[in-house]
Design an enzyme around this catalytic site. Structure first.
Site, mmCIF file in Angstrom:
data_model
loop_
_atom_site.group_PDB
_atom_site.id
_atom_site.type_symbol
_atom_site.label_atom_id
_atom_site.label_comp_id
_atom_site.label_asym_id
_atom_site.label_seq_id
_atom_site.Cartn_x
_atom_site.Cartn_y
_atom_site.Cartn_z
ATOM 1 N N TYR A 33 0.831 -1.183 -0.198
ATOM 2 C CA TYR A 33 0.009 -0.053 -0.070
ATOM 3 C C TYR A 33 0.984 1.236 0.074
ATOM 4 O O TYR A 33 2.055 1.198 0.112
ATOM 5 C CB TYR A 33 -1.010 -0.025 1.359
ATOM 6 C CG TYR A 33 -0.254 0.319 2.403
ATOM 7 C CD1 TYR A 33 0.568 -0.662 3.021
ATOM 8 C CD2 TYR A 33 -0.434 1.632 3.189
ATOM 9 C CE1 TYR A 33 1.210 -0.144 4.405
ATOM 10 C CE2 TYR A 33 0.089 1.869 4.300
ATOM 11 C CZ TYR A 33 1.092 0.939 5.023
ATOM 12 O OH TYR A 33 1.458 1.330 6.245
ATOM 13 N N ARG A 52 8.258 4.532 -4.632
ATOM 14 C CA ARG A 52 8.101 3.400 -3.426
ATOM 15 C C ARG A 52 7.235 2.651 -3.808
ATOM 16 O O ARG A 52 7.547 1.536 -3.617
ATOM 17 C CB ARG A 52 7.867 4.272 -2.470
ATOM 18 C CG ARG A 52 7.958 3.329 -1.074
ATOM 19 C CD ARG A 52 7.927 3.920 0.270
ATOM 20 N NE ARG A 52 6.686 4.605 0.554
ATOM 21 C CZ ARG A 52 6.358 5.412 1.639
ATOM 22 N NH1 ARG A 52 7.232 5.550 2.641
ATOM 23 N NH2 ARG A 52 5.191 6.022 1.646
ATOM 24 N N HIS A 102 -0.475 -21.014 -1.506
ATOM 25 C CA HIS A 102 0.525 -20.094 -1.048
ATOM 26 C C HIS A 102 1.229 -19.659 -2.151
ATOM 27 O O HIS A 102 1.622 -18.611 -2.492
ATOM 28 C CB HIS A 102 1.517 -20.878 0.037
ATOM 29 C CG HIS A 102 0.786 -20.945 1.421
ATOM 30 N ND1 HIS A 102 -0.109 -21.586 1.888
ATOM 31 C CD2 HIS A 102 1.540 -20.437 2.474
ATOM 32 C CE1 HIS A 102 -0.419 -21.408 3.033
ATOM 33 N NE2 HIS A 102 0.574 -20.564 3.595
ATOM 34 N N LYS A 147 6.342 -1.718 1.625
ATOM 35 C CA LYS A 147 5.278 -1.269 2.313
ATOM 36 C C LYS A 147 4.322 -2.169 1.995
ATOM 37 O O LYS A 147 3.018 -2.138 1.368
ATOM 38 C CB LYS A 147 4.863 0.099 1.801
ATOM 39 C CG LYS A 147 4.117 0.973 2.785
ATOM 40 C CD LYS A 147 4.282 2.478 2.536
ATOM 41 C CE LYS A 147 3.007 3.300 3.011
ATOM 42 N NZ LYS A 147 3.131 3.255 4.217
ATOM 43 N N GLU A 180 11.876 2.539 14.263
ATOM 44 C CA GLU A 180 11.061 3.552 13.741
ATOM 45 C C GLU A 180 9.848 3.407 14.692
ATOM 46 O O GLU A 180 9.648 2.620 15.515
ATOM 47 C CB GLU A 180 10.942 3.411 12.334
ATOM 48 C CG GLU A 180 10.151 2.108 12.225
ATOM 49 C CD GLU A 180 9.906 1.767 10.529
ATOM 50 O OE1 GLU A 180 9.635 3.011 9.670
ATOM 51 O OE2 GLU A 180 10.001 0.639 10.078
ATOM 52 N N LEU A 205 10.743 1.287 7.302
ATOM 53 C CA LEU A 205 10.136 1.722 5.849
ATOM 54 C C LEU A 205 10.861 3.037 5.736
ATOM 55 O O LEU A 205 11.063 3.996 6.627
ATOM 56 C CB LEU A 205 8.837 1.956 6.127
ATOM 57 C CG LEU A 205 8.127 2.413 4.833
ATOM 58 C CD1 LEU A 205 7.919 1.268 3.775
ATOM 59 C CD2 LEU A 205 6.709 2.762 5.049
HETATM 60 C C1 LIG Z 1 6.489 1.651 9.429
HETATM 61 C C2 LIG Z 1 6.477 3.112 9.133
HETATM 62 N N1 LIG Z 1 7.486 4.040 9.099
HETATM 63 C C3 LIG Z 1 7.452 5.030 8.695
HETATM 64 C C4 LIG Z 1 6.182 5.763 7.889
HETATM 65 C C5 LIG Z 1 6.453 7.177 7.414
HETATM 66 O O1 LIG Z 1 6.342 6.838 6.006
HETATM 67 P P1 LIG Z 1 5.793 8.259 5.260
HETATM 68 O O2 LIG Z 1 6.750 9.407 5.616
HETATM 69 O O3 LIG Z 1 6.180 7.976 3.688
HETATM 70 O O4 LIG Z 1 4.441 8.548 5.200
HETATM 71 C C6 LIG Z 1 5.175 4.926 7.884
HETATM 72 C C7 LIG Z 1 4.031 5.498 7.189
HETATM 73 O O5 LIG Z 1 2.993 4.592 7.199
HETATM 74 C C8 LIG Z 1 5.276 3.425 8.432
HETATM 75 O O6 LIG Z 1 4.238 2.778 8.312
#
Ligand SMILES: Cc1ncc(COP(=O)(O)O)c(C=O)c1O
Length: 285
Positions: A33, A52, A102, A147, A180, A205
């Protein structure tokens, strides 16, 4: 005004937007997503989000469901049909629909769905106040750079901050390093004024907001250190903030009941908030 979604090749009222029971997204979380902000009708950092998106799909071996140009047109149409000037667009692509097995079948047609999320981008007032966070173990897999719609560890991590009545959960790996947030990237302002954040690798991410903030910091002469930050050093941080598409740059004033700095948004964070606002204004002009 009812919300309009795009699913199975059509724009439909959200309440009639359904996917098949054998969609692999539903059965295996086999998909990815994106979330992008739109302001004044214009998509913020569209090309970065599409880059991305292409990256996540390539890593999963799922073909792009349509060309970038077509996806941009569909999103523009979705925003127009929802009659909103600003908000968040949710984009999801799953591998397709097939009897449960799977094995990822390369011949499947990916399923694209688009919707406008019924939430607002964090307000200036929220950023001026700052937010609180708690820490919790990072329980995720080894490809956090994708993502993926498989978000159960993130959901459980977020549950910890919901129970604590605070905004975000900061995830800490087995080495005691901050990776994060549950849906955000975390930055620490060190006593020397440099900002430190986890490097962009498979453990996090790579946030679009993170990327933009790092570029803005470089351009403003703020030193950036992309190295894991030890959770044990949280009390030593002069300032802490998180970044995300829906919050931009959000100061963190307390983490696990530890007061950060003087418990108010600090000068480096405020400068980055201002620089980010200027970026948004330029991008969506
Ligand atoms: C695990 C994770 N880290 C960081 C982010 C921040 O990413 P962005 O700045 O692209 O929204 C997100 C956003 O959904 C996330 O799910």
């Amino acid at each position: 005004m009812s919300r309009i979604a795009y699913v199975n090749g059509k724009f439909v009222p959200q309440r009639h937007a359904y996917v098949a029971m054998e969609d692999r997204g539903y059965q295996f979380a086999d998909g990815m997503y994106e979330v992008a902000a739109f302001i004044g009708g214009a998509l913020l950092d569209a090309e970065r989000h599409l880059d991305r998106m292409e990256y996540s799909l390539a890593e999963l071996g799922i073909p792009m469901p349509a060309s970038r140009a077509s996806i941009r047109l569909l999103i523009a149409e979705l925003i127009a049909q929802n009659s909103r000037r600003s908000g968040l667009v949710y984009i999801q692509v799953t591998r397709g629909v097939a009897p449960r097995n799977h094995a990822p079948n390369a011949a499947l047609r990916p399923v694209l769905s688009l919707s406008v999320l019924p939430v607002s981008i964090a307000s200036d007032a929220a950023r001026a106040k700052g937010a609180k966070a708690v820490t919790a173990p990072d329980m995720r897999w080894k490809r956090c750079d994708i993502k993926s719609i498989a978000l159960l560890p993130n959901v459980m991590a977020r549950g910890v901050s919901v129970s604590a009545g605070v905004r975000e959960t900061i995830m800490v790996n087995a080495q005691g390093e901050v990776t994060e947030g549950s849906a955000t990237n975390i930055f620490f302002v060190r006593p020397d004024g440099a900002i430190q954040t986890h490097p962009k690798d498979t453990h996090i991410l790579g946030g679009i907001t993170r990327e933009v903030v790092i570029e803005l910091a470089h351009a403003a002469g703020i030193a950036v250190v992309e190295r894991p930050y030890a959770a044990a050093d949280i009390p030593k941080a002069a300032e802490v903030f998180f970044t995300s598409t829906s919050a931009f740059v959000m100061p963190l004033t307390h983490i696990d009941d530890i007061r950060i700095g003087d418990g108010k948004p600090g000068p480096v964070t405020q400068r980055l908030i201002a620089l980010y606002h200027a970026h948004v204004a330029k991008e969506t002009a």
